[in-house]
Design an enzyme around this catalytic site. Structure first.
Site, PDB file in Angstrom:
ATOM      1  N   GLY A 282      -5.341  -3.385   5.587  1.00 11.14           N
ATOM      2  CA  GLY A 282      -4.435  -2.193   6.156  1.00 11.14           C
ATOM      3  C   GLY A 282      -3.811  -2.502   7.454  1.00 11.14           C
ATOM      4  O   GLY A 282      -3.621  -1.533   8.210  1.00 11.14           O
TER       5      GLY A 282
ATOM      6  N   ARG B 224       1.374  -1.511 -16.391  1.00  7.43           N
ATOM      7  CA  ARG B 224       2.284  -1.212 -15.299  1.00  7.43           C
ATOM      8  C   ARG B 224       2.934   0.027 -15.022  1.00  7.43           C
ATOM      9  O   ARG B 224       2.876   0.690 -13.864  1.00  7.43           O
ATOM     10  CB  ARG B 224       3.086  -2.581 -14.879  1.00  7.43           C
TER      11      ARG B 224
ATOM     12  N   ARG C  66       0.776  -5.802  -5.660  1.00  2.65           N
ATOM     13  CA  ARG C  66       1.242  -5.434  -7.153  1.00  2.65           C
ATOM     14  C   ARG C  66       2.864  -5.273  -7.319  1.00  2.65           C
ATOM     15  O   ARG C  66       3.193  -4.766  -6.171  1.00  2.65           O
ATOM     16  CB  ARG C  66       0.686  -4.065  -7.754  1.00  2.65           C
TER      17      ARG C  66
ATOM     18  N   LEU D 226       6.041  -3.743  -8.527  1.00  8.08           N
ATOM     19  CA  LEU D 226       6.502  -2.491  -9.035  1.00  8.08           C
ATOM     20  C   LEU D 226       7.413  -2.777 -10.027  1.00  8.08           C
ATOM     21  O   LEU D 226       8.053  -3.518 -10.199  1.00  8.08           O
ATOM     22  CB  LEU D 226       7.425  -1.897  -7.911  1.00  8.08           C
TER      23      LEU D 226
ATOM     24  N   HIS E  44       6.727  -9.036   4.187  1.00 12.24           N
ATOM     25  CA  HIS E  44       6.373 -10.599   3.699  1.00 12.24           C
ATOM     26  C   HIS E  44       6.253 -11.565   4.656  1.00 12.24           C
ATOM     27  O   HIS E  44       6.891 -11.515   5.557  1.00 12.24           O
ATOM     28  CB  HIS E  44       7.413 -10.866   2.651  1.00 12.24           C
TER      29      HIS E  44
ATOM     30  N   GLU F  73      14.339  -4.933  -7.952  1.00 14.35           N
ATOM     31  CA  GLU F  73      13.468  -5.323  -9.092  1.00 14.35           C
ATOM     32  C   GLU F  73      12.911  -6.482  -9.121  1.00 14.35           C
ATOM     33  O   GLU F  73      11.958  -6.802  -9.997  1.00 14.35           O
ATOM     34  CB  GLU F  73      14.455  -5.104 -10.419  1.00 14.35           C
TER      35      GLU F  73
ATOM     36  N   ASP G 196      10.052  -9.906  -3.927  1.00 17.36           N
ATOM     37  CA  ASP G 196      10.622 -10.153  -2.443  1.00 17.36           C
ATOM     38  C   ASP G 196      11.941 -10.656  -2.338  1.00 17.36           C
ATOM     39  O   ASP G 196      12.207 -11.764  -1.788  1.00 17.36           O
ATOM     40  CB  ASP G 196       9.373 -11.698  -2.254  1.00 17.36           C
TER      41      ASP G 196
HETATM   42  C1  GAR Z   1       0.195  -9.053   5.416  1.00 18.62           C
HETATM   43  O1  GAR Z   1       0.249 -10.499   5.842  1.00 18.62           O
HETATM   44  C2  GAR Z   1       1.344  -8.795   4.605  1.00 18.62           C
HETATM   45  O2  GAR Z   1       2.678  -9.341   5.010  1.00 18.62           O
HETATM   46  C3  GAR Z   1       1.311  -9.521   3.187  1.00 18.62           C
HETATM   47  O3  GAR Z   1      -0.120  -8.982   3.046  1.00 18.62           O
HETATM   48  C4  GAR Z   1      -0.750  -9.004   4.106  1.00 18.62           C
HETATM   49  C5  GAR Z   1      -1.528  -7.628   4.511  1.00 18.62           C
HETATM   50  O4  GAR Z   1      -2.182  -7.371   5.453  1.00 18.62           O
HETATM   51  N1  GAR Z   1       1.907  -9.088   2.172  1.00 18.62           N
HETATM   52  C6  GAR Z   1       2.251 -10.119   1.081  1.00 18.62           C
HETATM   53  O5  GAR Z   1       2.017 -11.089   1.222  1.00 18.62           O
HETATM   54  C7  GAR Z   1       3.383  -9.358   0.110  1.00 18.62           C
HETATM   55  N2  GAR Z   1       3.922 -10.234  -0.684  1.00 18.62           N
HETATM   56  P1  GAR Z   1      -2.615  -6.014   5.961  1.00 18.62           P
HETATM   57  O6  GAR Z   1      -3.506  -5.550   4.791  1.00 18.62           O
HETATM   58  O7  GAR Z   1      -3.625  -6.242   7.229  1.00 18.62           O
HETATM   59  O8  GAR Z   1      -1.607  -5.242   6.267  1.00 18.62           O
END
Ligand code: GAR
Length: 209
Positions: free
Chosen positions: A12, A65, A91, A93, A109, A142, A145
């Site tokens: 988070g 889902r 997840r 969507l 991302h 849809e 990424d």
């Molecule tokens: C982040 O690096 C985010 O970009 C990545 O997960 C991490 C979450 O960190 N998201 C993805 O890879 C989505 N495809 P956080 O929980 O500390 O924000």
């Protein structure tokens, strides 16, 4: 005042960066209305509760889902969410979910999309040997990424990097990029032309094919 709904699955840190950016005035006229996780043990949920925010666990186990997505969307509507921010929400969507919030779902991302979609993007980039990587905040459509790009930040790959130091420096830029992207989307002064975000003086988002 616009209501943000944050979806997360883990640590988070992007959620915290968004909350701090609101507190610091970098995202004006916004509040976090609800934080939702598919994982009850997500650290981000605990942090949200400590900050006095509404934090809900909506586990996905044993549900299809779409069943799970319907529960999440109901909670988002209950909290009158205007913009959904995926912040490490691991997840995919359903198309139905995406249609409930047209051009109103953002994802972050940790790569320069369209390079390295999917899991462990920083490790993928490091192993590939790119000299520059970074992060992308995009509207969710849809496909995984894939939606229109709102903000990207670049991060050079140093000779001294390993995949962890690279991921750490990308994360610093994620925290800056997400606040910028939310501000842009909430202001709504842009159009999506094809897949391109084009800034305009219009106050409403128009979707042009
Ligand atoms: C982040 O690096 C985010 O970009 C990545 O997960 C991490 C979450 O960190 N998201 C993805 O890879 C989505 N495809 P956080 O929980 O500390 O924000």
């Amino acid at each position: 005042m616009k209501n943000l709904g944050i979806l997360l699955s883990g640590r988070g840190s992007n959620f915290v960066a968004i909350a701090d950016s609101i507190a610091a005035g970098r995202i004006p006229d916004a509040r976090i209305a609800v934080v939702i996780s598919n994982r009850a043990d997500a650290l981000g949920l605990e942090t949200a509760r400590h900050r006095g925010l509404t934090a809900l666990a909506i586990p996905s186990k044993g549900k299809t889902r779409e069943e799970h997505d319907r529960e999440v969307v109901t909670a988002l509507h209950e909290h009158k969410v205007d913009l959904v921010c995926l912040a490490g929400y691991m997840r995919l969507l359903s198309p139905w979910f995406v249609q409930q919030f047209p051009a109103r779902i953002l994802n972050i991302h940790p790569s320069l999309l369209p390079a390295f979609p999917g899991l462990e993007a920083q490790q993928q980039a490091f192993a590939y040997g790119v000299r520059v990587s970074g992060c992308t905040v995009h509207l969710v459509d849809e496909e995984l990424d894939h939606g229109a790009i709102i903000v990207q930040k670049t991060v050079p790959v140093l000779d001294t990097d390993d995949e962890h130091t690279l991921a750490d420096r990308i994360l610093e830029q994620e925290h800056i990029a997400y606040a910028e992207a939310i501000k842009i989307v909430l202001e709504g002064k842009f159009e999506i032309v094809g897949r391109r975000m084009v800034k305009s003086q219009k106050s409403e988002v128009e979707l042009k094919k």
